[in-house]
Design a protein around this motif. Structure first.
Motif, PDB file in Angstrom:
ATOM      1  N   LEU A 133      16.870  59.104  71.301  1.00  7.31           N
ATOM      2  CA  LEU A 133      18.317  58.918  71.366  1.00  7.31           C
ATOM      3  C   LEU A 133      18.689  57.753  72.283  1.00  7.31           C
ATOM      4  CD1 LEU A 133      19.491  62.642  71.538  1.00  7.31           C
ATOM      5  CD2 LEU A 133      19.618  61.091  69.581  1.00  7.31           C
ATOM      6  N   THR A 134      17.910  57.567  73.346  1.00  4.16           N
ATOM      7  CA  THR A 134      18.154  56.439  74.250  1.00  4.16           C
ATOM      8  C   THR A 134      17.935  55.109  73.541  1.00  4.16           C
ATOM      9  OG1 THR A 134      17.393  57.800  76.100  1.00  4.16           O
ATOM     10  CG2 THR A 134      17.534  55.434  76.471  1.00  4.16           C
ATOM     11  N   MET A 135      16.899  55.064  72.689  1.00  8.22           N
ATOM     12  CA  MET A 135      16.589  53.826  71.972  1.00  8.22           C
ATOM     13  C   MET A 135      17.556  53.546  70.834  1.00  8.22           C
ATOM     14  SD  MET A 135      12.436  53.618  71.664  1.00  8.22           S
ATOM     15  CE  MET A 135      12.301  55.129  70.708  1.00  8.22           C
ATOM     16  N   LEU A 136      18.318  54.550  70.387  1.00  7.02           N
ATOM     17  CA  LEU A 136      19.134  54.403  69.185  1.00  7.02           C
ATOM     18  C   LEU A 136      20.128  53.252  69.299  1.00  7.02           C
ATOM     19  CD1 LEU A 136      19.641  55.587  66.417  1.00  7.02           C
ATOM     20  CD2 LEU A 136      21.333  57.127  67.432  1.00  7.02           C
ATOM     21  N   GLY A 137      20.814  53.140  70.442  1.00  9.90           N
ATOM     22  CA  GLY A 137      21.773  52.049  70.618  1.00  9.90           C
ATOM     23  C   GLY A 137      21.105  50.688  70.545  1.00  9.90           C
ATOM     24  N   ILE A 138      19.926  50.568  71.159  1.00 11.96           N
ATOM     25  CA  ILE A 138      19.178  49.303  71.114  1.00 11.96           C
ATOM     26  C   ILE A 138      18.739  49.001  69.682  1.00 11.96           C
ATOM     27  CG2 ILE A 138      17.158  48.076  71.982  1.00 11.96           C
ATOM     28  CD1 ILE A 138      19.185  48.585  74.136  1.00 11.96           C
ATOM     29  N   ILE A 139      18.280  50.034  68.958  1.00  6.97           N
ATOM     30  CA  ILE A 139      17.827  49.847  67.570  1.00  6.97           C
ATOM     31  C   ILE A 139      18.973  49.324  66.707  1.00  6.97           C
ATOM     32  CG2 ILE A 139      17.055  51.067  65.493  1.00  6.97           C
ATOM     33  CD1 ILE A 139      15.487  52.956  67.355  1.00  6.97           C
ATOM     34  N   ILE A 140      20.121  49.998  66.794  1.00  7.64           N
ATOM     35  CA  ILE A 140      21.273  49.587  65.983  1.00  7.64           C
ATOM     36  C   ILE A 140      21.731  48.175  66.364  1.00  7.64           C
ATOM     37  CG2 ILE A 140      23.702  50.095  65.494  1.00  7.64           C
ATOM     38  CD1 ILE A 140      23.013  53.057  65.833  1.00  7.64           C
ATOM     39  N   GLY A 141      21.749  47.881  67.662  1.00  5.69           N
ATOM     40  CA  GLY A 141      22.167  46.552  68.108  1.00  5.69           C
ATOM     41  C   GLY A 141      21.275  45.444  67.582  1.00  5.69           C
ATOM     42  N   ASN A 142      19.953  45.608  67.717  1.00  4.86           N
ATOM     43  CA  ASN A 142      19.013  44.601  67.219  1.00  4.86           C
ATOM     44  C   ASN A 142      19.107  44.441  65.711  1.00  4.86           C
ATOM     45  OD1 ASN A 142      16.691  43.422  69.173  1.00  4.86           O
ATOM     46  ND2 ASN A 142      17.462  45.348  69.985  1.00  4.86           N
ATOM     47  N   ALA A 143      19.150  45.565  64.998  1.00  6.57           N
ATOM     48  CA  ALA A 143      19.226  45.504  63.538  1.00  6.57           C
ATOM     49  C   ALA A 143      20.497  44.793  63.096  1.00  6.57           C
ATOM     50  CB  ALA A 143      19.165  46.915  62.955  1.00  6.57           C
ATOM     51  N   SER A 144      21.606  45.088  63.758  1.00  7.54           N
ATOM     52  CA  SER A 144      22.884  44.478  63.384  1.00  7.54           C
ATOM     53  C   SER A 144      22.883  42.977  63.616  1.00  7.54           C
ATOM     54  CB  SER A 144      24.022  45.129  64.174  1.00  7.54           C
ATOM     55  OG  SER A 144      24.090  46.507  63.930  1.00  7.54           O
ATOM     56  N   VAL A 145      22.400  42.565  64.785  1.00 14.43           N
ATOM     57  CA  VAL A 145      22.378  41.127  65.104  1.00 14.43           C
ATOM     58  C   VAL A 145      21.506  40.366  64.110  1.00 14.43           C
ATOM     59  CG1 VAL A 145      21.633  39.413  66.800  1.00 14.43           C
ATOM     60  CG2 VAL A 145      22.884  41.445  67.555  1.00 14.43           C
ATOM     61  N   ILE A 146      20.299  40.854  63.887  1.00  9.34           N
ATOM     62  CA  ILE A 146      19.368  40.157  62.983  1.00  9.34           C
ATOM     63  C   ILE A 146      19.904  40.131  61.563  1.00  9.34           C
ATOM     64  CG2 ILE A 146      17.071  40.301  61.937  1.00  9.34           C
ATOM     65  CD1 ILE A 146      16.116  41.397  64.678  1.00  9.34           C
ATOM     66  N   ALA A 147      20.463  41.268  61.096  1.00  6.73           N
ATOM     67  CA  ALA A 147      21.000  41.334  59.741  1.00  6.73           C
ATOM     68  C   ALA A 147      22.201  40.404  59.581  1.00  6.73           C
ATOM     69  CB  ALA A 147      21.387  42.766  59.399  1.00  6.73           C
ATOM     70  N   MET A 148      23.113  40.395  60.547  1.00  7.07           N
ATOM     71  CA  MET A 148      24.307  39.554  60.441  1.00  7.07           C
ATOM     72  C   MET A 148      23.961  38.070  60.441  1.00  7.07           C
ATOM     73  SD  MET A 148      26.920  41.461  60.017  1.00  7.07           S
ATOM     74  CE  MET A 148      25.790  42.485  59.049  1.00  7.07           C
ATOM     75  N   VAL A 149      23.031  37.676  61.311  1.00 10.25           N
ATOM     76  CA  VAL A 149      22.617  36.270  61.345  1.00 10.25           C
ATOM     77  C   VAL A 149      21.945  35.885  60.021  1.00 10.25           C
ATOM     78  CG1 VAL A 149      21.058  34.614  62.449  1.00 10.25           C
ATOM     79  CG2 VAL A 149      22.413  36.171  63.854  1.00 10.25           C
ATOM     80  N   GLY A 150      21.060  36.754  59.517  1.00 15.85           N
ATOM     81  CA  GLY A 150      20.370  36.478  58.251  1.00 15.85           C
ATOM     82  C   GLY A 150      21.333  36.376  57.084  1.00 15.85           C
ATOM     83  N   ILE A 151      22.295  37.294  57.016  1.00 19.17           N
ATOM     84  CA  ILE A 151      23.274  37.271  55.925  1.00 19.17           C
ATOM     85  C   ILE A 151      24.176  36.047  56.045  1.00 19.17           C
ATOM     86  CG2 ILE A 151      25.286  38.475  54.984  1.00 19.17           C
ATOM     87  CD1 ILE A 151      23.850  41.102  55.729  1.00 19.17           C
ATOM     88  N   GLY A 152      24.567  35.696  57.270  1.00 18.30           N
ATOM     89  CA  GLY A 152      25.392  34.500  57.468  1.00 18.30           C
ATOM     90  C   GLY A 152      24.674  33.231  57.029  1.00 18.30           C
ATOM     91  N   GLN A 153      23.402  33.120  57.376  1.00 18.27           N
ATOM     92  CA  GLN A 153      22.628  31.957  56.949  1.00 18.27           C
ATOM     93  C   GLN A 153      22.450  31.953  55.426  1.00 18.27           C
ATOM     94  OE1 GLN A 153      19.012  32.221  59.264  1.00 18.27           O
ATOM     95  NE2 GLN A 153      19.907  31.133  61.005  1.00 18.27           N
ATOM     96  N   GLY A 154      22.347  33.159  54.845  1.00 18.49           N
ATOM     97  CA  GLY A 154      22.249  33.255  53.389  1.00 18.49           C
ATOM     98  C   GLY A 154      23.510  32.759  52.710  1.00 18.49           C
ATOM     99  N   ALA A 155      24.667  33.076  53.310  1.00 18.27           N
ATOM    100  CA  ALA A 155      25.936  32.598  52.758  1.00 18.27           C
ATOM    101  C   ALA A 155      26.017  31.075  52.810  1.00 18.27           C
ATOM    102  CB  ALA A 155      27.097  33.217  53.533  1.00 18.27           C
ATOM    103  N   GLN A 156      25.504  30.487  53.896  1.00 18.54           N
ATOM    104  CA  GLN A 156      25.501  29.027  54.005  1.00 18.54           C
ATOM    105  C   GLN A 156      24.584  28.401  52.959  1.00 18.54           C
ATOM    106  OE1 GLN A 156      24.469  28.827  58.226  1.00 18.54           O
ATOM    107  NE2 GLN A 156      26.486  28.000  58.676  1.00 18.54           N
ATOM    108  N   ARG A 157      23.421  29.007  52.737  1.00 17.75           N
ATOM    109  CA  ARG A 157      22.494  28.482  51.711  1.00 17.75           C
ATOM    110  C   ARG A 157      23.114  28.582  50.320  1.00 17.75           C
ATOM    111  NH1 ARG A 157      18.660  31.934  54.276  1.00 17.75           N
ATOM    112  NH2 ARG A 157      17.481  30.851  55.891  1.00 17.75           N
ATOM    113  N   LEU A 158      23.762  29.717  50.040  1.00 13.53           N
ATOM    114  CA  LEU A 158      24.387  29.909  48.726  1.00 13.53           C
ATOM    115  C   LEU A 158      25.472  28.871  48.491  1.00 13.53           C
ATOM    116  CD1 LEU A 158      24.712  31.599  46.156  1.00 13.53           C
ATOM    117  CD2 LEU A 158      26.329  33.037  47.403  1.00 13.53           C
TER     118      LEU A 158
END
Length: 405
Positions: free
Chosen positions: A23-48
């Motif tokens: 449960l302690t790690m959950l906030g860190i997990i969600i934060g890392n996943a969100s940052v990496i996913a948002m950056v990846g999707i944003g770069q994908g939008a630029q490529r498209l």
């Protein structure tokens, strides 16, 4: 106590409290996943966006009515471009290869009992080269069609399917705004451009569009929605833009603000890139807030752990453990929680990016920089937020700790 022993003890403690550690790690997990996913999707939008601009045509320039300021402050754009301007650009600008003037509108198209509201583009034969379109069946507009105001139409792939289904539309007659047009061709599928379906378009001669459908309202000539032009080479785009601007200023007798705007493909792509880049940063910043929340969660749990392990801390200090040893052990536990959460969050973020790439047109990609920064930040957060509980544990008086246990 050496570092290896501290690592073993920290690992044993965290494994012994699996639910709390998870449960302690959950906030860190969600934060890392969100940052990496948002950056990846944003770069994908630029490529498209970049790929879609490349499909528009090679070395493309757009000449649109109204100055940049006018276009940003009003919805009713001035109609300052006419067909004579397009002809002048084609004949007097040496760095231009082809010019395609356009009149755009959206009208009802009918065939028997089927109808659809679609984009109508009045243009010239050069449109195929300038905008990189191809004809799948039949033919496109010719100069003879322009001279005779022929009521002929080339249908986009989606329009042809809506009106005719699997039947051959070539030679059939459709109605556009109560005027009859003979279908002479069907275009190759082109796909969407920034959300605009380029296959949901019907192409007719420019003169027919002006005389039969939208009318002539300018005393200076046949009004245009905009002009597309293609430069002779990539290196001549800058020269073409400069020459077009000078020519139109002379033709329009401009001494102050331009009543037109010339945009290159790179200019438009840069604007789109700025917008998508800003959105990516915004989304990543919002996602990073969860990393901060996760760090606070680590601190809270570690403070609870200090309270629960008061007897253990007092016993260790009574047996000779130094403040530094206690401090290091609790810091190690906090860093392990954050780093483990960062690694799991990274794997989750990469999975999200891959899923988005499979189910959407976005060319989402994995950013090594985003992964490195995100994991480093999560580890740093553990270290930062672990200092307070670690110092509190290290400062405990052994006698008080043993007595209060």
């Amino acid at each position: 106590m050496d570092l290896l022993e501290s690592l073993k003890m920290a690992g044993t403690t965290l494994v012994a409290n699996k639910l709390r550690s998870s449960l302690t790690m959950l906030g860190i997990i969600i934060g890392n996943a969100s940052v990496i996913a948002m950056v990846g999707i944003g770069q994908g939008a630029q490529r498209l966006a970049s790929e879609q601009f490349e499909t528009l045509g090679p070395n493309l320039l757009f000449i649109v009515p109204g100055s940049q300021q006018t276009r940003s402050t009003t919805l009713n754009l001035p109609k300052t471009l006419v067909l004579a301007d397009a002809k002048a650009i084609a004949t007097q600008v040496p760095s231009i290869k082809e010019v395609a003037p356009q009149i755009n509108s959206r009208l009802l198209v009918t065939y028997r009992n089927r109808n659809t509201n679609t984009a109508i583009t009045g243009t010239t034969p050069e449109f195929l080269v300038v905008r990189n379109f191809d004809v799948a069946r039949g033919r496109f507009i010719t100069n003879l069609d322009l001279e005779r105001n022929n009521q002929v139409v080339a249908l986009g792939a989606d329009v042809a399917e809506k009106l005719f289904g699997n039947s051959d539309p070539i030679g059939q007659t459709i109605r556009i705004k109560n005027a009859s047009f003979q279908v002479i061709g069907v275009m190759e599928p082109k796909g969407a451009f920034l959300g605009d379906n380029q296959d949901d378009t019907a192409f007719i001669p420019l003169t027919t569009m002006a005389n039969r459908l939208v009318g002539r309202t300018s005393p200076y000539g046949l009004e245009l929605t905009f002009i597309s032009a293609t430069a002779k080479s990539q290196d001549s785009i800058g020269a073409a833009q400069f020459q077009i601007e000078n020519l139109l200023r002379l033709r329009h007798k401009i001494t102050d603000e331009d009543d037109f705007t010339v945009r290159t493909q790179k200019d438009v792509l840069k604007i789109v890139g700025t917008i998508t880049g800003g959105l990516t940063v915004l989304l990543a910043a919002i996602a990073a807030i969860s990393l901060l929340v996760g760090g606070i969660g680590v601190m809270n749990i570690m403070l609870v752990s200090v309270t629960e392990r008061t007897q253990e801390i007092g016993l260790r200090k009574a047996l000779g453990a130094q403040e530094r040893d206690i401090l290091i052990q609790f810091l190690i536990e906090a860093v392990i929680l954050s780093a483990a959460g960062g690694i799991i969050g990274t794997a989750l973020g990469i999975s999200v990016i891959q899923i988005v790439a499979m189910v959407s047109p976005l060319k989402a990609g994995i950013s090594p920089v985003a992964i490195l920064v995100s994991v480093s930040i999560s580890g740093g957060i553990g270290l930062f937020f672990g200092v307070v509980p670690a110092r509190r544990a290290a400062k405990l008086d052994p006698i008080v700790a043993l007595r209060s246990a």
